[in-house]
Design an enzyme around this catalytic site. Structure first.
Site, mmCIF file in Angstrom:
data_model
loop_
_atom_site.group_PDB
_atom_site.id
_atom_site.type_symbol
_atom_site.label_atom_id
_atom_site.label_comp_id
_atom_site.label_asym_id
_atom_site.label_seq_id
_atom_site.Cartn_x
_atom_site.Cartn_y
_atom_site.Cartn_z
ATOM 1 N N GLU A 388 0.813 -1.217 0.000
ATOM 2 C CA GLU A 388 0.000 0.000 0.000
ATOM 3 C C GLU A 388 0.846 1.266 0.000
ATOM 4 O O GLU A 388 0.494 2.268 0.626
ATOM 5 C CB GLU A 388 -1.003 -0.009 1.165
ATOM 6 C CG GLU A 388 -2.058 -1.101 1.025
ATOM 7 C CD GLU A 388 -3.258 -0.913 1.942
ATOM 8 O OE1 GLU A 388 -3.402 0.190 2.508
ATOM 9 O OE2 GLU A 388 -4.044 -1.859 2.078
ATOM 10 N N HIS A 666 -1.838 -1.935 10.560
ATOM 11 C CA HIS A 666 -1.333 -3.305 10.580
ATOM 12 C C HIS A 666 -0.157 -3.415 11.539
ATOM 13 O O HIS A 666 0.601 -2.456 11.731
ATOM 14 C CB HIS A 666 -0.835 -3.729 9.187
ATOM 15 C CG HIS A 666 -1.927 -4.030 8.211
ATOM 16 N ND1 HIS A 666 -2.131 -5.284 7.670
ATOM 17 C CD2 HIS A 666 -2.885 -3.245 7.658
ATOM 18 C CE1 HIS A 666 -3.141 -5.250 6.829
ATOM 19 N NE2 HIS A 666 -3.626 -4.014 6.809
#
Length: 682
Positions: A388, A666
């Site tokens: 990402e 995350h």
């Protein structure tokens, strides 16, 4: 294969692309700001509620119509730039390779890995994977994250500081044991309750046990040889001690004077000298060393290194200045990223003697794998796969930070517009980025053709990389293969992810075949040390909705260190997906506090996202077992055990990392893999 060091093969195409993007950027930026002003993060909402006199509402009321007016004015220029930019993407390379030669200081700090001759004992390699959510700011806010440009810079600094912090490695080579015994410590001092990403300071409560039988010292606190009592490689008592305790035969004090200036242990009688206590010249191979009479550290005649004990210490580099280039927002205060928590971009260090068993809070499971929850990225991290990394400006900022430690970087990976796999227009690239301390030999990117919904707007795919990690005695290259990927994210699309995994295995096989030809210079085949898959696979091993992915053939060709079988993880395995609504809670606002929460089962239940079947987790035999609050583990590091015949692989440690707390949704993961040939060294 040729590594692409520029997005385009000609300077003319690069100029045209820059010109077209210059027309597009004002419209892109204004649209991003307009959408961002309409979506607030939980941190911004909290600040507004705590400050009733805040002018944020007034700012939004004024800025929104202004942004909208300017956006409409910039649309004609953006359309003209788009008509020029889109066709140029057909000629764009699928990635950008950058290589920065380390300067003298960086070489001393170990930024670039050495390609020394490959020894039968082998070597250990550290792999990491992290989803950093560097989307355009307006899109990142849907994950409760903001300030993408600032986060990119901070992410790079934290990763670099974690990987380059001081480390002690001890290698013990025994004539009867050719396997690797390498311990990587997060700190240099004793008494740490857990690793820390902000500070490293000793706890003086730890007391050293006296070693009355030590012929060198009477106390282990000052002894550079007997560091851990029973773990000491040199016996302290009995006839087994290779150092005579009396007489003129002692190689340490040949004159019997313990304060002798010639003694390499008691240099001028000081125990705190920065020089090596065993080598007065600070070099392990000093010819003046009375201990290593042959000038070699591993000499059989050396009573101090009879088993080949080596101790090496590395320290981090200082924070380098960052040269900013166009179209960048101001940096601001890094504390704003984590709700007032200071940035952990500085490390303070104090050197002290250590005890092996207390240097890191590690646990060993029944499978023999050391595992931990750490506030640090592992020291001497060799390879890191990031997902990402979508925003172009954020990519540049992140790359500038990481290249001070990782000399070899593959970034801006993927396709735009209708190029290649793209039946649909791609607004974003793959978001994958790979950084390495070892030279990259070949790289290849493939785009998944079956994306659906909003995921189809990004060119998600797989990046296949071949790196060189050493040279054998027969002058064969020792290489490794890395696969970095980010799978389809929409829940319920298990068939899409399984199809992507099928393509991943097929493309990986083709890449290894295409790059396994003998090198042109020597005509010798490469020896493969490892084959590792890293990335965000967007499914876990406990959700009932992910049963199809859990049983995929990927897990027969590659081994997951955290997995027992389909639907059942090892007890110590931890979820990596955080609850986005609580990213800015004080309890998890810093790496240390998040680490503390993750070590507690109740804390994990509160701050991790869980499988859809929260109460039970079916295992491969159909039984039901409690989840124990470990959360959804969607970030993976897998490795193949069948890469080179007779070579051995062992997992030294597996880490769940909290150092990016407040910067992403995350947890990061890391694995240290030891690779050896299983042969005796000639």
């Amino acid at each position: 294969m040729v590594l692409h060091t520029s997005p385009y093969s000609s300077a003319f195409l690069r100029c045209l692309t820059s010109l077209s993007w210059g027309f597009i950027f004002p419209c892109y930026w204004l649209l991003d700001r307009l959408l961002a002003s309409c979506v607030a993060t939980s941190l911004e909402k909290r600040r507004r509620s705590q400050d009733p006199c805040s002018f944020v509402t007034l700012y939004v009321l004024v800025s929104t119509p202004l942004y909208l007016l300017l956006l409409l004015a910039s649309l004609p220029f953006a359309l003209m730039g788009f008509l020029l930019w889109a066709p140029l993407q057909a000629a764009r390379h699928p990635y950008l390779y950058t290589h920065r030669s380390p300067n003298k200081h960086q070489a001393e700090q170990g930024g670039a890995a050495s390609l020394a001759d490959w020894r039968p004992q082998g070597r250990s390699f550290c792999f990491g994977s992290a989803n950093v959510c560097l989307l355009p700011d307006s899109l990142a806010r849907f994950n409760n994250l903001s300030e993408t440009q600032r986060r990119a810079r901070e992410v790079g600094k934290r990763i670099r500081n974690g990987a380059s912090r001081p480390q002690i490695k001890i290698y013990i080579d025994s004539p009867t044991n050719t396997s690797i015994s390498a311990v990587s410590f997060s700190s240099l001092v004793t008494g740490f309750p857990r690793t820390s990403s902000l500070d490293q300071r000793p706890d003086n409560t730890a007391e050293a046990e006296p070693l009355t039988g030590c012929p060198v010292h009477n106390s282990s606190a000052d002894c550079p040889i007997h560091t851990a009592g029973a773990d000491c490689p040199i016996p302290t008592t009995g006839d087994d001690c290779p150092i005579p305790t009396t007489g003129d035969d002692c190689p340490i004090h040949p004159t019997g004077n313990q304060s002798s200036s010639d003694c390499p242990v008691h240099v001028a009688g000081g125990g705190n000298t920065p020089e090596c206590p065993l080598h007065t010249a600070g070099a392990h191979n000093s010819s003046d060393c009375p201990v290593h009479t042959t000038g070699a550290q591993n000499s059989a005649d050396c009573p101090m290194h009879a088993s080949g004990v080596q101790i090496s210490i590395s320290a981090p580099e200082p924070d380098p200045p960052e040269a900013e280039t166009g179209n960048h927002q101001g940096e601001g205060d890094a504390e704003s990223l984590t709700g007032g928590v200071p940035s952990n971009n500085t490390l303070s260090h104090r050197t002290s003697m250590f005890k092996k068993h207390s240097a890191r809070k590690r646990r060993q499971g029944d499978d023999g794998i050391d595992h931990e929850i750490s506030a640090f990225f592992p020291a001497n991290l060799d390879f890191l796969c990031l997902q990402e990394v979508f925003d172009h400006r954020a990519t540049s900022r992140l790359r500038r930070q990481l290249q001070h430690y990782f000399p070899y970087i593959l970034s801006d990976v993927g396709r735009y517009a209708w190029k290649g796999c793209c039946s649909r227009f791609k607004f974003l690239n793959s978001g994958v980025m790979l950084v390495s301390r070892y030279p990259i030999l070949d790289a290849h990117y493939e785009c998944y053709p079956n994306g659906r919904g909003e995921d189809a707007l990004a060119a998600k795919g797989a990046l296949f990389v071949k790196v060189q990690v050493g040279t054998s005695h027969q002058e064969q290259r020792v290489v490794g293969y890395l696969t970095c990927t980010h799978l389809h994210a929409i829940e319920g699309d298990a068939a899409v992810r399984c199809e992507q995994l099928d393509l991943l295995l097929e493309w990986g096989t083709d890449f290894r075949k295409a790059t396994s030809r003998p090198s042109e210079e020597k005509g010798l085949e490469d020896q493969v040390a490892f084959d590792v898959v890293l990335g965000d696979l967007n499914f876990d091993n406990c959700s009932s909705e992910d049963k199809l992915e859990q049983q995929h053939s990927l897990f027969t060709q590659y081994k997951d260190p955290c997995r027992l079988g389909p639907g059942e993880d090892k007890p110590w395995a931890l979820g990596t997906l955080l609850d986005t609504s609580r990213l800015y809670d004080e309890e998890v606002s810093s790496p240390e506090s998040l680490q503390k929460v993750m070590e507690n089962e109740e804390g994990r239940k509160e701050y991790l996202v869980f499988p859809t079947n929260k109460n039970h987790c079916p295992n491969q035999k159909g039984r039901k077992i409690p989840l124990k609050g470990n959360g959804r583990r969607i970030d993976y590091i897998l490795y193949s055990e069948a890469v080179q015949q007779d070579w051995k692989m062992d997992i030294e440690e597996f880490s769940f990392i909290t150092q990016l707390a407040g910067l992403t949704d995350h947890l990061s993961v890391a694995m240290r893999l030891a690779v050896s040939t299983g042969e005796e060294e000639p």
